[in-house]
Enzyme design. Structure first.
Site, PDB file in Angstrom:
ATOM      1  N   HIS A 165       0.893  -1.076  -0.049  1.00 33.85           N
ATOM      2  CA  HIS A 165      -0.102   0.067  -0.205  1.00 33.85           C
ATOM      3  C   HIS A 165       0.838   1.080   0.027  1.00 33.85           C
ATOM      4  O   HIS A 165       1.776   1.397   0.852  1.00 33.85           O
ATOM      5  CB  HIS A 165      -0.711  -0.006   1.243  1.00 33.85           C
ATOM      6  CG  HIS A 165      -1.917  -1.004   1.086  1.00 33.85           C
ATOM      7  ND1 HIS A 165      -2.503  -1.547   2.118  1.00 33.85           N
ATOM      8  CD2 HIS A 165      -2.876  -1.441   0.078  1.00 33.85           C
ATOM      9  CE1 HIS A 165      -3.629  -2.480   1.993  1.00 33.85           C
ATOM     10  NE2 HIS A 165      -3.598  -2.420   0.412  1.00 33.85           N
ATOM     11  N   GLU A 168       1.758   3.288   3.030  1.00 34.61           N
ATOM     12  CA  GLU A 168       2.534   2.444   4.237  1.00 34.61           C
ATOM     13  C   GLU A 168       3.814   1.913   3.680  1.00 34.61           C
ATOM     14  O   GLU A 168       4.464   1.003   4.174  1.00 34.61           O
ATOM     15  CB  GLU A 168       1.479   1.121   4.194  1.00 34.61           C
ATOM     16  CG  GLU A 168       0.163   1.333   4.816  1.00 34.61           C
ATOM     17  CD  GLU A 168      -0.741  -0.037   4.703  1.00 34.61           C
ATOM     18  OE1 GLU A 168      -0.422  -1.144   4.615  1.00 34.61           O
ATOM     19  OE2 GLU A 168      -1.890   0.225   4.925  1.00 34.61           O
ATOM     20  N   HIS A 311       2.245  -4.634   6.792  1.00 34.22           N
ATOM     21  CA  HIS A 311       1.418  -3.528   6.551  1.00 34.22           C
ATOM     22  C   HIS A 311       1.517  -2.410   7.637  1.00 34.22           C
ATOM     23  O   HIS A 311       2.066  -2.801   8.921  1.00 34.22           O
ATOM     24  CB  HIS A 311      -0.323  -3.885   6.331  1.00 34.22           C
ATOM     25  CG  HIS A 311      -0.558  -4.552   4.961  1.00 34.22           C
ATOM     26  ND1 HIS A 311      -0.940  -4.074   3.857  1.00 34.22           N
ATOM     27  CD2 HIS A 311      -0.040  -5.810   4.689  1.00 34.22           C
ATOM     28  CE1 HIS A 311      -1.082  -4.778   2.726  1.00 34.22           C
ATOM     29  NE2 HIS A 311      -0.339  -6.010   3.156  1.00 34.22           N
ATOM     30  N   GLU A 370       0.135  -5.837  10.870  1.00 34.50           N
ATOM     31  CA  GLU A 370       0.037  -4.641  10.893  1.00 34.50           C
ATOM     32  C   GLU A 370       0.810  -3.709  12.032  1.00 34.50           C
ATOM     33  O   GLU A 370       0.616  -3.658  13.197  1.00 34.50           O
ATOM     34  CB  GLU A 370      -1.588  -4.101  11.328  1.00 34.50           C
ATOM     35  CG  GLU A 370      -2.754  -4.838  10.181  1.00 34.50           C
ATOM     36  CD  GLU A 370      -2.643  -3.964   8.992  1.00 34.50           C
ATOM     37  OE1 GLU A 370      -2.098  -2.937   8.986  1.00 34.50           O
ATOM     38  OE2 GLU A 370      -3.508  -4.476   8.219  1.00 34.50           O
TER      39      GLU A 370
END
Length: 406
Positions: A165, A168, A311, A370
Protein backbone atom coordinates in the site's frame (compact mmCIF):
# COMPACT_ATOMS: atom_id res chain seq x y z
CA UNK A 1 26.32 26.82 4.93
CA UNK A 2 26.61 24.41 2.02
CA UNK A 3 24.82 25.09 -1.29
CA UNK A 4 22.52 22.40 -2.64
CA UNK A 5 20.41 22.37 -5.81
CA UNK A 6 17.12 20.48 -5.46
CA UNK A 7 16.91 17.43 -7.73
CA UNK A 8 13.76 15.66 -9.04
CA UNK A 9 12.32 13.47 -6.30
CA UNK A 10 13.96 15.42 -3.47
CA UNK A 11 12.02 16.07 -0.29
CA UNK A 12 12.96 18.03 2.81
CA UNK A 13 13.61 14.82 4.73
CA UNK A 14 15.66 13.24 1.96
CA UNK A 15 17.97 16.27 1.78
CA UNK A 16 18.28 16.38 5.57
CA UNK A 17 19.16 12.68 5.58
CA UNK A 18 21.79 13.10 2.86
CA UNK A 19 23.57 15.85 4.82
CA UNK A 20 23.00 14.37 8.29
CA UNK A 21 21.15 17.44 9.54
CA UNK A 22 17.76 17.65 11.16
CA UNK A 23 14.84 18.97 9.08
CA UNK A 24 14.20 21.83 11.50
CA UNK A 25 17.68 23.29 10.92
CA UNK A 26 17.20 22.97 7.15
CA UNK A 27 13.91 24.88 7.39
CA UNK A 28 15.51 27.53 9.60
CA UNK A 29 18.31 28.02 7.05
CA UNK A 30 15.74 28.42 4.25
CA UNK A 31 12.86 30.46 5.73
CA UNK A 32 11.01 30.58 2.41
CA UNK A 33 10.44 26.81 2.42
CA UNK A 34 7.00 25.38 3.11
CA UNK A 35 7.43 22.04 4.89
CA UNK A 36 4.17 20.73 3.44
CA UNK A 37 4.80 21.75 -0.18
CA UNK A 38 6.77 19.73 -2.77
CA UNK A 39 10.26 21.07 -3.50
CA UNK A 40 10.81 22.45 -7.00
CA UNK A 41 13.79 20.98 -8.88
CA UNK A 42 16.45 23.62 -9.48
CA UNK A 43 15.81 25.47 -6.23
CA UNK A 44 19.07 26.48 -4.51
CA UNK A 45 19.06 25.72 -0.79
CA UNK A 46 21.44 26.50 2.02
CA UNK A 47 22.32 23.47 4.14
CA UNK A 48 23.78 23.90 7.63
CA UNK A 49 27.29 22.37 7.63
CA UNK A 50 26.88 20.48 10.88
CA UNK A 51 28.08 16.99 10.07
CA UNK A 52 29.20 17.13 6.44
CA UNK A 53 31.10 19.30 4.00
CA UNK A 54 31.72 19.51 0.25
CA UNK A 55 34.84 18.19 -1.51
CA UNK A 56 35.74 19.12 -5.10
CA UNK A 57 37.13 16.12 -6.98
CA UNK A 58 40.74 16.58 -8.13
CA UNK A 59 42.41 15.00 -11.18
CA UNK A 60 43.38 11.42 -10.37
CA UNK A 61 41.01 11.13 -7.40
CA UNK A 62 39.26 7.82 -6.74
CA UNK A 63 36.42 7.11 -4.35
CA UNK A 64 38.62 4.84 -2.28
CA UNK A 65 41.35 7.47 -2.14
CA UNK A 66 38.94 10.21 -1.07
CA UNK A 67 37.46 7.96 1.60
CA UNK A 68 40.97 7.26 2.88
CA UNK A 69 41.84 10.97 3.02
CA UNK A 70 38.95 11.63 5.39
CA UNK A 71 39.06 8.42 7.43
CA UNK A 72 35.80 7.10 5.99
CA UNK A 73 34.70 3.72 4.77
CA UNK A 74 33.97 3.52 1.05
CA UNK A 75 30.41 2.54 1.95
CA UNK A 76 29.91 5.74 4.00
CA UNK A 77 31.12 7.94 1.15
CA UNK A 78 28.94 6.17 -1.44
CA UNK A 79 25.91 6.36 0.86
CA UNK A 80 26.35 10.13 1.33
CA UNK A 81 26.41 10.61 -2.46
CA UNK A 82 23.83 8.04 -3.50
CA UNK A 83 22.20 10.41 -5.99
CA UNK A 84 25.42 11.05 -7.92
CA UNK A 85 27.10 9.16 -10.73
CA UNK A 86 30.13 7.67 -9.01
CA UNK A 87 31.34 5.05 -11.48
CA UNK A 88 33.69 7.56 -13.12
CA UNK A 89 34.57 10.66 -11.11
CA UNK A 90 35.02 13.91 -13.01
CA UNK A 91 37.48 16.63 -11.89
CA UNK A 92 35.46 19.45 -10.37
CA UNK A 93 32.61 17.15 -9.30
CA UNK A 94 31.29 18.06 -5.84
CA UNK A 95 30.96 15.27 -3.29
CA UNK A 96 29.34 15.31 0.14
CA UNK A 97 31.81 14.11 2.75
CA UNK A 98 30.23 13.05 6.06
CA UNK A 99 32.17 13.28 9.28
CA UNK A 100 33.85 9.99 10.08
CA UNK A 101 32.11 9.71 13.44
CA UNK A 102 28.73 10.08 11.73
CA UNK A 103 29.24 7.57 8.92
CA UNK A 104 25.77 6.16 8.23
CA UNK A 105 24.72 2.54 7.95
CA UNK A 106 23.50 1.35 4.55
CA UNK A 107 19.74 1.53 5.13
CA UNK A 108 18.62 4.82 6.62
CA UNK A 109 15.01 5.17 7.74
CA UNK A 110 15.06 8.89 8.55
CA UNK A 111 13.32 10.04 5.34
CA UNK A 112 10.99 8.92 2.60
CA UNK A 113 12.03 5.60 1.11
CA UNK A 114 11.13 4.58 -2.42
CA UNK A 115 12.53 2.94 -5.53
CA UNK A 116 15.68 5.10 -5.75
CA UNK A 117 16.65 4.37 -2.14
CA UNK A 118 15.82 0.69 -2.59
CA UNK A 119 17.98 0.45 -5.70
CA UNK A 120 20.96 2.22 -4.12
CA UNK A 121 20.74 0.27 -0.87
CA UNK A 122 20.38 -3.06 -2.66
CA UNK A 123 23.56 -2.39 -4.61
CA UNK A 124 25.38 -1.39 -1.42
CA UNK A 125 24.13 -4.47 0.45
CA UNK A 126 25.30 -6.74 -2.37
CA UNK A 127 28.80 -5.23 -2.17
CA UNK A 128 28.93 -5.55 1.60
CA UNK A 129 27.36 -9.02 1.72
CA UNK A 130 28.02 -10.89 -1.54
CA UNK A 131 26.09 -13.94 -0.32
CA UNK A 132 22.84 -12.02 -0.91
CA UNK A 133 21.01 -12.63 -4.18
CA UNK A 134 18.74 -10.22 -6.06
CA UNK A 135 16.16 -11.21 -8.64
CA UNK A 136 13.72 -9.16 -10.69
CA UNK A 137 10.28 -10.74 -10.43
CA UNK A 138 8.30 -8.31 -12.59
CA UNK A 139 7.53 -4.66 -13.27
CA UNK A 140 5.07 -2.10 -11.98
CA UNK A 141 2.52 -0.36 -14.19
CA UNK A 142 5.09 2.40 -14.83
CA UNK A 143 7.83 -0.09 -15.65
CA UNK A 144 9.74 0.08 -12.37
CA UNK A 145 11.41 -3.22 -11.45
CA UNK A 146 9.95 -5.33 -8.67
CA UNK A 147 12.89 -6.96 -6.93
CA UNK A 148 13.26 -9.86 -4.54
CA UNK A 149 16.26 -10.28 -2.24
CA UNK A 150 17.35 -13.70 -1.00
CA UNK A 151 19.13 -14.25 2.30
CA UNK A 152 20.11 -17.75 3.43
CA UNK A 153 20.26 -21.06 1.63
CA UNK A 154 18.24 -23.46 3.76
CA UNK A 155 15.55 -25.86 2.51
CA UNK A 156 12.79 -24.06 4.43
CA UNK A 157 11.46 -21.07 2.47
CA UNK A 158 9.99 -17.93 4.06
CA UNK A 159 8.68 -14.91 2.20
CA UNK A 160 8.15 -11.37 3.53
CA UNK A 161 6.74 -8.53 1.45
CA UNK A 162 6.28 -4.83 2.19
CA UNK A 163 5.19 -1.59 0.57
CA UNK A 164 2.03 -3.04 -0.99
CA UNK A 165 0.00 0.00 0.00
CA UNK A 166 1.44 3.33 -1.12
CA UNK A 167 1.00 5.26 2.13
CA UNK A 168 2.41 2.32 4.12
CA UNK A 169 5.85 2.68 2.50
CA UNK A 170 7.58 2.81 5.90
CA UNK A 171 7.39 -1.00 5.87
CA UNK A 172 9.97 -0.99 3.04
CA UNK A 173 12.90 0.52 5.01
CA UNK A 174 11.85 -1.61 7.99
CA UNK A 175 12.23 -4.77 5.90
CA UNK A 176 15.46 -3.52 4.32
CA UNK A 177 16.88 -2.68 7.76
CA UNK A 178 16.08 -6.20 8.88
CA UNK A 179 17.87 -7.63 5.85
CA UNK A 180 20.95 -5.53 6.63
CA UNK A 181 20.96 -6.52 10.30
CA UNK A 182 20.40 -10.20 9.53
CA UNK A 183 23.10 -10.24 6.83
CA UNK A 184 25.57 -8.49 9.14
CA UNK A 185 24.85 -10.93 11.95
CA UNK A 186 25.27 -13.90 9.62
CA UNK A 187 28.54 -12.55 8.22
CA UNK A 188 30.04 -11.81 11.63
CA UNK A 189 28.67 -14.82 13.49
CA UNK A 190 26.70 -12.59 15.85
CA UNK A 191 23.26 -13.22 17.28
CA UNK A 192 20.18 -11.20 16.36
CA UNK A 193 17.38 -11.09 18.94
CA UNK A 194 19.04 -14.08 20.58
CA UNK A 195 19.13 -16.16 17.39
CA UNK A 196 22.29 -17.53 15.79
CA UNK A 197 21.66 -16.07 12.33
CA UNK A 198 24.48 -17.95 10.65
CA UNK A 199 23.05 -21.29 11.74
CA UNK A 200 19.44 -20.21 11.18
CA UNK A 201 20.13 -19.16 7.60
CA UNK A 202 21.71 -22.53 6.87
CA UNK A 203 18.28 -24.00 7.51
CA UNK A 204 15.98 -21.23 6.25
CA UNK A 205 15.92 -19.19 3.05
CA UNK A 206 14.29 -15.77 3.27
CA UNK A 207 12.98 -14.16 0.08
CA UNK A 208 11.99 -10.52 0.67
CA UNK A 209 10.09 -8.29 -1.75
CA UNK A 210 10.61 -4.89 -0.08
CA UNK A 211 8.49 -2.66 -2.36
CA UNK A 212 5.48 -4.18 -4.11
CA UNK A 213 4.00 -0.81 -5.11
CA UNK A 214 6.83 1.54 -6.19
CA UNK A 215 4.61 3.76 -8.37
CA UNK A 216 2.15 4.38 -5.57
CA UNK A 217 4.88 4.97 -2.98
CA UNK A 218 6.45 7.62 -5.21
CA UNK A 219 3.08 9.35 -5.59
CA UNK A 220 2.37 9.30 -1.85
CA UNK A 221 5.84 10.61 -0.97
CA UNK A 222 6.49 13.18 -3.70
CA UNK A 223 3.05 14.25 -4.87
CA UNK A 224 1.90 14.52 -8.47
CA UNK A 225 4.34 15.93 -11.01
CA UNK A 226 2.72 18.08 -13.70
CA UNK A 227 4.38 15.97 -16.39
CA UNK A 228 3.20 12.63 -14.98
CA UNK A 229 1.67 10.61 -17.85
CA UNK A 230 -1.39 9.82 -15.72
CA UNK A 231 -1.73 13.25 -14.09
CA UNK A 232 -5.25 14.00 -15.33
CA UNK A 233 -6.62 10.60 -14.28
CA UNK A 234 -4.94 10.68 -10.89
CA UNK A 235 -6.31 14.14 -10.13
CA UNK A 236 -9.79 12.99 -11.08
CA UNK A 237 -9.54 9.83 -8.99
CA UNK A 238 -8.26 11.91 -6.06
CA UNK A 239 -11.28 14.25 -6.34
CA UNK A 240 -9.18 17.10 -7.66
CA UNK A 241 -6.85 17.21 -4.66
CA UNK A 242 -3.09 17.40 -5.19
CA UNK A 243 -2.48 15.93 -1.76
CA UNK A 244 -1.61 12.25 -2.19
CA UNK A 245 -0.13 11.44 1.24
CA UNK A 246 -3.09 9.16 2.01
CA UNK A 247 -3.02 7.42 -1.40
CA UNK A 248 -3.08 3.65 -0.82
CA UNK A 249 -3.58 2.19 -4.30
CA UNK A 250 -1.25 1.57 -7.21
CA UNK A 251 -0.89 4.13 -10.02
CA UNK A 252 -4.09 2.84 -11.71
CA UNK A 253 -6.11 3.41 -8.54
CA UNK A 254 -6.33 -0.29 -7.63
CA UNK A 255 -5.84 -1.62 -4.11
CA UNK A 256 -3.21 -4.33 -4.61
CA UNK A 257 -4.20 -6.21 -1.45
CA UNK A 258 -7.69 -6.73 -2.90
CA UNK A 259 -6.31 -8.29 -6.08
CA UNK A 260 -5.99 -11.95 -5.16
CA UNK A 261 -8.47 -14.73 -6.10
CA UNK A 262 -9.66 -15.59 -2.60
CA UNK A 263 -13.41 -14.93 -2.68
CA UNK A 264 -12.57 -11.85 -4.73
CA UNK A 265 -16.18 -11.40 -5.88
CA UNK A 266 -17.39 -11.13 -2.28
CA UNK A 267 -14.69 -8.62 -1.42
CA UNK A 268 -15.54 -6.59 -4.52
CA UNK A 269 -19.20 -6.47 -3.52
CA UNK A 270 -18.28 -5.53 0.05
CA UNK A 271 -16.03 -2.69 -1.10
CA UNK A 272 -18.69 -1.35 -3.46
CA UNK A 273 -16.13 0.97 -5.07
CA UNK A 274 -17.37 2.67 -8.23
CA UNK A 275 -13.95 2.75 -9.89
CA UNK A 276 -10.29 3.67 -9.41
CA UNK A 277 -9.42 5.84 -6.45
CA UNK A 278 -7.06 6.35 -3.51
CA UNK A 279 -8.16 3.10 -1.83
CA UNK A 280 -10.50 0.08 -1.76
CA UNK A 281 -11.03 -0.47 -5.51
CA UNK A 282 -10.29 -4.20 -6.14
CA UNK A 283 -9.77 -3.69 -9.87
CA UNK A 284 -11.76 -5.15 -12.78
CA UNK A 285 -10.61 -8.71 -12.00
CA UNK A 286 -8.08 -10.63 -9.88
CA UNK A 287 -4.49 -10.12 -11.00
CA UNK A 288 -5.43 -7.29 -13.35
CA UNK A 289 -2.45 -5.36 -11.95
CA UNK A 290 1.10 -6.44 -12.83
CA UNK A 291 2.36 -5.97 -9.28
CA UNK A 292 -0.12 -8.46 -7.79
CA UNK A 293 0.32 -10.89 -10.68
CA UNK A 294 4.12 -10.82 -10.30
CA UNK A 295 3.95 -11.46 -6.55
CA UNK A 296 1.59 -14.41 -7.06
CA UNK A 297 3.74 -15.93 -9.81
CA UNK A 298 6.85 -15.60 -7.63
CA UNK A 299 5.02 -17.25 -4.72
CA UNK A 300 3.94 -20.17 -6.92
CA UNK A 301 7.46 -20.57 -8.30
CA UNK A 302 9.17 -20.64 -4.90
CA UNK A 303 6.61 -22.76 -2.99
CA UNK A 304 7.09 -20.91 0.30
CA UNK A 305 6.47 -22.64 3.60
CA UNK A 306 5.39 -19.49 5.47
CA UNK A 307 4.67 -15.91 4.39
CA UNK A 308 4.40 -12.54 6.15
CA UNK A 309 2.91 -9.40 4.58
CA UNK A 310 3.92 -6.17 6.36
CA UNK A 311 1.31 -3.40 6.47
CA UNK A 312 0.50 -0.52 8.82
CA UNK A 313 -1.07 0.13 11.31
CA UNK A 314 -2.74 -1.42 14.40
CA UNK A 315 -0.12 -3.63 16.13
CA UNK A 316 -2.07 -6.72 15.13
CA UNK A 317 -1.29 -10.06 13.50
CA UNK A 318 -3.98 -11.65 11.29
CA UNK A 319 -3.37 -15.38 11.02
CA UNK A 320 -6.53 -17.12 9.79
CA UNK A 321 -8.63 -17.33 6.64
CA UNK A 322 -12.11 -18.89 6.55
CA UNK A 323 -10.86 -22.04 8.31
CA UNK A 324 -8.40 -22.94 5.54
CA UNK A 325 -5.36 -22.18 7.71
CA UNK A 326 -3.36 -25.16 9.05
CA UNK A 327 -3.69 -26.08 12.75
CA UNK A 328 -0.31 -24.59 13.69
CA UNK A 329 -1.16 -21.10 12.40
CA UNK A 330 -2.55 -19.76 15.65
CA UNK A 331 0.34 -21.10 17.73
CA UNK A 332 2.85 -19.41 15.41
CA UNK A 333 0.84 -16.17 15.56
CA UNK A 334 1.11 -16.22 19.34
CA UNK A 335 4.86 -16.69 19.06
CA UNK A 336 5.12 -13.68 16.71
CA UNK A 337 2.93 -11.69 19.10
CA UNK A 338 5.13 -12.55 22.08
CA UNK A 339 8.22 -11.42 20.19
CA UNK A 340 6.76 -8.13 18.94
CA UNK A 341 4.21 -7.14 21.57
CA UNK A 342 1.46 -7.21 18.93
CA UNK A 343 -1.96 -8.84 19.31
CA UNK A 344 -2.92 -11.99 17.36
CA UNK A 345 -6.37 -11.49 15.84
CA UNK A 346 -8.75 -14.01 14.28
CA UNK A 347 -10.17 -11.94 11.45
CA UNK A 348 -13.45 -12.26 9.58
CA UNK A 349 -15.19 -10.25 6.88
CA UNK A 350 -12.09 -9.69 4.76
CA UNK A 351 -11.10 -11.41 1.52
CA UNK A 352 -8.88 -11.16 -1.57
CA UNK A 353 -5.66 -10.24 0.28
CA UNK A 354 -2.27 -11.80 -0.37
CA UNK A 355 -2.30 -13.66 2.95
CA UNK A 356 -5.85 -14.89 2.27
CA UNK A 357 -4.93 -16.22 -1.16
CA UNK A 358 -1.75 -17.91 0.12
CA UNK A 359 -3.63 -19.76 2.85
CA UNK A 360 -6.48 -20.72 0.51
CA UNK A 361 -4.17 -21.83 -2.29
CA UNK A 362 -1.46 -23.65 -0.30
CA UNK A 363 -2.97 -24.41 3.15
CA UNK A 364 0.22 -23.12 4.80
CA UNK A 365 0.73 -20.45 7.49
CA UNK A 366 0.32 -16.89 6.25
CA UNK A 367 0.26 -13.64 8.24
CA UNK A 368 -0.67 -10.03 7.72
CA UNK A 369 1.16 -7.87 10.25
CA UNK A 370 -0.16 -4.38 10.94
CA UNK A 371 2.98 -2.57 12.10
CA UNK A 372 2.82 0.32 14.55
CA UNK A 373 -0.01 2.45 15.79
CA UNK A 374 -1.49 5.72 14.55
CA UNK A 375 -2.58 7.17 11.23
CA UNK A 376 -1.03 6.26 7.87
CA UNK A 377 1.54 7.27 6.86
CA UNK A 378 3.15 6.60 10.22
CA UNK A 379 5.59 9.30 11.37
CA UNK A 380 9.27 8.64 10.75
CA UNK A 381 10.20 9.49 14.31
CA UNK A 382 8.53 6.18 15.24
CA UNK A 383 10.99 4.25 13.05
CA UNK A 384 13.39 3.09 15.83
CA UNK A 385 10.54 1.58 17.88
CA UNK A 386 8.93 0.02 14.81
CA UNK A 387 12.29 -1.42 13.83
CA UNK A 388 12.66 -3.11 17.22
CA UNK A 389 9.20 -4.66 16.87
CA UNK A 390 9.62 -5.84 13.28
CA UNK A 391 13.12 -7.23 13.83
CA UNK A 392 11.98 -9.41 16.72
CA UNK A 393 8.87 -10.55 14.85
CA UNK A 394 10.76 -11.56 11.70
CA UNK A 395 13.43 -13.45 13.63
CA UNK A 396 10.62 -15.33 15.37
CA UNK A 397 9.00 -16.06 11.99
CA UNK A 398 12.24 -17.57 10.66
CA UNK A 399 12.64 -19.68 13.80
CA UNK A 400 9.05 -20.87 13.67
CA UNK A 401 9.37 -21.80 10.00
CA UNK A 402 12.48 -23.84 10.75
CA UNK A 403 10.78 -25.78 13.54
CA UNK A 404 7.66 -26.21 11.43
CA UNK A 405 9.33 -28.03 8.56
CA UNK A 406 12.55 -29.58 9.88
Amino acid sequence: MLPYVVQPGDTLLRIARAFNVNPESLLAANPGLDAAAPLLPGLLLSVPAQTAFIYRVQPGDTLLGIAGKFGLTLQALVQANRRQELKQLQPGQLLTVPRADNAPRIVDGRAEYGQRELTADTEALLKAYPFLQVEKIGESVMGQPLIAIRLGDGPVKVHVNAGMHANEWITTPLLMTFLEDAAKAAASGEKLCGADMRELLRQVTLWAVPLVNPDGAELAQEGLRPDHPRAAELLRWNRGSRRFRKWKANIRGVDLNDQFPAFWEEESARRDADGPGPRDYPGPSPFSEPEAAALAAFTAEQAFDLVVALHTQGQEIYWNYRGYEPPESERIARSLAKASGYKPVKLSGSDAGYKDWFILQYRKPGYTVEVGWGVNPLPLDAFPDLNDEVRALLVAALEEARSLVL
